[in-house]
Enzyme design. Structure first.
Site, PDB file in Angstrom:
ATOM      1  N   GLY A  97     -10.243  -2.866   6.190  1.00  0.00           N
ATOM      2  CA  GLY A  97     -11.130  -2.444   5.105  1.00  0.00           C
ATOM      3  C   GLY A  97     -10.653  -1.136   4.495  1.00  0.00           C
ATOM      4  O   GLY A  97      -9.916  -0.368   5.120  1.00  0.00           O
TER       5      GLY A  97
ATOM      6  N   GLU B  87      -4.182 -10.047   5.115  1.00  0.00           N
ATOM      7  CA  GLU B  87      -2.871  -9.699   4.575  1.00  0.00           C
ATOM      8  C   GLU B  87      -2.628 -10.506   3.295  1.00  0.00           C
ATOM      9  O   GLU B  87      -3.288 -11.529   3.063  1.00  0.00           O
ATOM     10  CB  GLU B  87      -1.775 -10.018   5.599  1.00  0.00           C
ATOM     11  CG  GLU B  87      -1.879  -9.222   6.875  1.00  0.00           C
ATOM     12  CD  GLU B  87      -1.811  -7.715   6.644  1.00  0.00           C
ATOM     13  OE1 GLU B  87      -0.817  -7.242   6.087  1.00  0.00           O
ATOM     14  OE2 GLU B  87      -2.768  -7.015   7.002  1.00  0.00           O
TER      15      GLU B  87
ATOM     16  N   LYS C 162       1.251  -5.476  15.730  1.00  0.00           N
ATOM     17  CA  LYS C 162       0.505  -4.340  16.293  1.00  0.00           C
ATOM     18  C   LYS C 162       0.747  -4.227  17.797  1.00  0.00           C
ATOM     19  O   LYS C 162       0.867  -3.122  18.338  1.00  0.00           O
ATOM     20  CB  LYS C 162      -0.987  -4.517  15.997  1.00  0.00           C
ATOM     21  CG  LYS C 162      -1.303  -4.406  14.514  1.00  0.00           C
ATOM     22  CD  LYS C 162      -2.712  -4.897  14.206  1.00  0.00           C
ATOM     23  CE  LYS C 162      -3.052  -4.742  12.738  1.00  0.00           C
ATOM     24  NZ  LYS C 162      -4.255  -5.489  12.358  1.00  0.00           N
TER      25      LYS C 162
END
Ligand code: NDP
Ligand code: HSE
Length: 442
Positions: free
Chosen positions: A307, A195, A210
């Site tokens: 990614g 991040e 999450k």
């Protein structure tokens, strides 16, 4: 009966960094296949960035680039805005403004969904608009779709996963290549996994965001990040990784959401994971999520968790979903949080001090007679059962040496209290490192 439009659909991007550029590249490279799946051509009309002079990792010659995100949100030719800025400030404005302007939204922003999702979904619901966020959890793994749709016949009992690619990448480099924590983090940043503020990764906050999302769609409860117990991997040393390996474990950073008779436990922390457990063998930036449903039993979902293109894979899947759904009655779309908004329930959330788990403790003690006796006495008085105790090496001249203790399951409150008593001993010269051991049966 209405006939579905086959006109091209214009989308706008806000953010052209790692994920934004990956999204443009995937949309361009697979344009024909994607249009065949979506039923319409998808055209990127414009993109907003912070600095127009920054070179991009994608072709932008045919896009209108702007440094004003509201040029994108307010463009009447755009039907769908893809928010790939990150954070909760400008991103929240972009999402709410897009909805006000009657546009659907796709985002990869877990912080935004975990912290403001309840308001965002309400705003979208009122206007019959979609907000899709598959890329917000576990990068390229379609875990939102799996839980929200594929497992919708199940009562979900447990979700355990490696859900922060950066932490897993750091732990892997430390284990396999003896990288220091700092150099492994730098490598994760260089690869674009981390991040903007990497403390979100290494302090467990990103995994907490999450987990709040997974728990909401798994258990049918509102998003409540503030009730997730969050710990990261900053205290894990190369020595801990080595000692854990000698005991038959790998240290993994896990997100755990599980139902217990007392309610739901929501927690993220490092965990000693038996080497033969599937999750122990998930390396690098890969993520894996174990979901247990009452009908299906355990299922495991594995793939790249971060990614450019793995994340773009999920962003583009959301774009295709939105384009397909544009001809569907809004009332019959899949609800944002899996359950119908009026059917969300409150499930008691178990405070972390009432959770029980086995523990690994690393103590730094002066090597003199009676030290281990003092420690084991305190653990005994606190009714904590020791599984193993090992002193690593012998000291010279009364120096401190590491002592590793593993315990059987015990209440968090007891191990916290015992740790304080042990740390107060004069012979214990540093704070105790405690890492929980993988939950039974997971
Ligand atoms: P980056 O930092 O690489 O990109 C952010 C982009 O936002 C940049 O293009 C930046 O512009 C732009 N931006 C920042 N502020 C503004 C502004 N005020 N107006 C317009 N544009 C702005 O982030 P990532 O691509 O890594 O992440 C994007 C989102 O995706 C985040 O929510 C992240 O959590 C999420 N995510 C990231 C993953 C990853 O592997 N990286 C995986 C899954 C989700 P400029 O380039 O000019 O600075
Ligand atoms: N920083 C995040 C991670 C990106 O490392 O998992 C993917 O959400």
């Amino acid at each position: 009966m209405t006939t579905a439009s086959t006109d091209p659909i214009n989308i706008g991007l806000v953010g052209l960094g790692t994920v934004g550029a990956g999204t443009v590249n995937v949309l361009r490279r697979n344009q024909v296949e994607i249009s065949r799946r979506a039923g319409r051509e998808i055209r990127i009309r414009s993109a907003a960035v912070r600095d127009l002079k920054v070179p991009r990792d994608c072709v932008v010659d045919d896009l209108t680039l702007t440094s004003n995100p509201f040029d994108v949100t307010d463009d009447p030719e755009i039907s769908l805005v893809v928010e790939l800025v990150g954070g909760c400030h400008i991103a929240k404005e972009v999402v709410l403004r897009s909805l006000q302007q009657g546009k659907h939204v796709v985002t990869a922003n877990k912080a935004l969904i975990a912290l403001h999702g309840n308001d965002i979904f309400q705003a979208a619901h009122e206007r019959g608009l979609m907000v899709a966020f598959e890329a917000a959890v576990a990068g390229g793994i379609s875990i939102i779709k799996v839980i929200r749709e594929g497992l919708s016949g199940n009562r979900i009992d447990r979700i355990v996963g490696i859900i922060n690619g950066t932490s897993n990448y750091i732990l892997t480099l430390m284990l396999e290549e003896q990288y220091s924590f700092e150099s492994a983090l730098q490598e994760a940043q260089r690869k674009g996994f981390a991040e903007t503020d990497p403390s979100f990764d290494v302090d467990g906050i990103d995994a907490g965001h999450k987990l709040a999302i997974l728990a909401a769609i798994g258990f049918g409860i509102p998003l409540q990040f503030d009730r997730v117990h969050v710990e990261g991997i900053s205290n894990v040393t190369l020595d801990d990784i080595q000692y854990a390996a000698e005991l038959g474990y790998r240290i993994k950073h896990l997100g755990i959401a599980q139902r217990t008779p007392a309610g739901a436990e929501l927690r993220t922390h490092a965990c000693l994971t038996p080497v033969n457990a599937l999750l122990a063998n998930v390396s690098g930036e890969m993520n894996a999520i174990l979901i247990e449903g009452d009908a299906v039993g355990p299922t495991l979902h594995y793939g790249a968790g971060a990614g450019a293109e793995p994340t773009a894979s999920s962003v583009v899947a959301d774009i295709v979903d939105v384009v397909r759904a544009l001809t569907t009655d809004p009332g019959n779309r899949v609800p944002h949080l899996a359950f119908q908004p009026s059917a969300l329930t409150e499930l008691p959330l178990v405070p972390i001090l009432e959770v029980d788990s086995a523990n690994y403790l690393r103590l730094q003690v002066i090597d003199q007679p009676g030290v281990l006796a003092d420690i084991t006495r305190i653990l005994g008085e606190m009714e904590i059962s020791i599984e193993a105790i090992v002193q690593k090496g012998a000291s010279q001249d009364g120096e401190a040496v590491p002592v590793i203790i593993t315990t059987h399951r015990t209440l968090e409150q007891q191990i916290v209290d015992a740790s304080m008593r042990i740390e107060a001993l004069e012979t214990v010269v540093a704070p105790i490192t405690r890492i929980r051991i993988y939950p039974d049966g997971a």
